[in-house]
Design a protein around this motif. Structure first.
Motif, PDB file in Angstrom:
ATOM      1  N   THR A  31       0.830  -1.205   0.000  1.00 57.87           N
ATOM      2  CA  THR A  31       0.000   0.000   0.000  1.00 57.87           C
ATOM      3  C   THR A  31       0.864   1.254   0.000  1.00 57.87           C
ATOM      4  N   ASP A  32       0.236   2.354  -0.360  1.00 50.86           N
ATOM      5  CA  ASP A  32       0.897   3.658  -0.406  1.00 50.86           C
ATOM      6  C   ASP A  32      -0.166   4.711  -0.121  1.00 50.86           C
ATOM      7  N   GLU A  34      -0.203   7.735  -0.349  1.00 52.96           N
ATOM      8  CA  GLU A  34      -0.219   8.887  -1.258  1.00 52.96           C
ATOM      9  C   GLU A  34      -0.840   8.557  -2.608  1.00 52.96           C
ATOM     10  N   ARG A  38      -3.723   2.452  -4.341  1.00 55.01           N
ATOM     11  CA  ARG A  38      -2.876   1.505  -3.611  1.00 55.01           C
ATOM     12  C   ARG A  38      -3.316   1.313  -2.157  1.00 55.01           C
ATOM     13  N   VAL A  59       4.725   5.499   2.862  1.00 53.10           N
ATOM     14  CA  VAL A  59       5.940   5.003   2.228  1.00 53.10           C
ATOM     15  C   VAL A  59       7.150   5.513   3.010  1.00 53.10           C
TER      16      VAL A  59
END
Length: 95
Positions: A31-32, A34, A38, A59
């Motif tokens: 996942t991210d 931003e 994601r 991240v």
């Protein structure tokens, strides 16, 4: 994060178990926070109401951001907000 998931599940009457937690752990890996596409989706399907929990890792950091969606009444909304506020006040790391 697991306790947070268990609390939200409890609020809607969903039994969050080890398999659910394994899915969240694996789902969080890529996942991210931003990038909206994601974020991981974790449905908590309760007897009367369901919530869609969407967590994502920062991240390069240890923080996890969360979004919670669902048709919640005022009482449930307040409980979810309280759970988010309490979780945000803790720094949890692996021992």
């Amino acid at each position: 994060m697991r306790v947070f998931c268990e609390i939200l599940a409890s609020l809607v009457g969903y039994e969050f178990d080890d398999l659910d937690w394994q899915a969240v752990e694996v789902g969080l890996v890529d996942t991210d926070d931003e990038r909206e596409e994601r974020w991981y989706g974790c449905p908590l399907i309760g007897a009367v109401v369901s919530l869609d929990l969407k967590p994502a890792r920062a991240v390069g950091g240890t923080e996890v951001s969360v979004k919670v969606y669902g048709a919640a009444d005022d009482a449930l909304r307040a409980q979810v907000e309280l759970a988010c506020d309490v979780a945000a006040s803790y720094d949890i790391s692996r021992a």
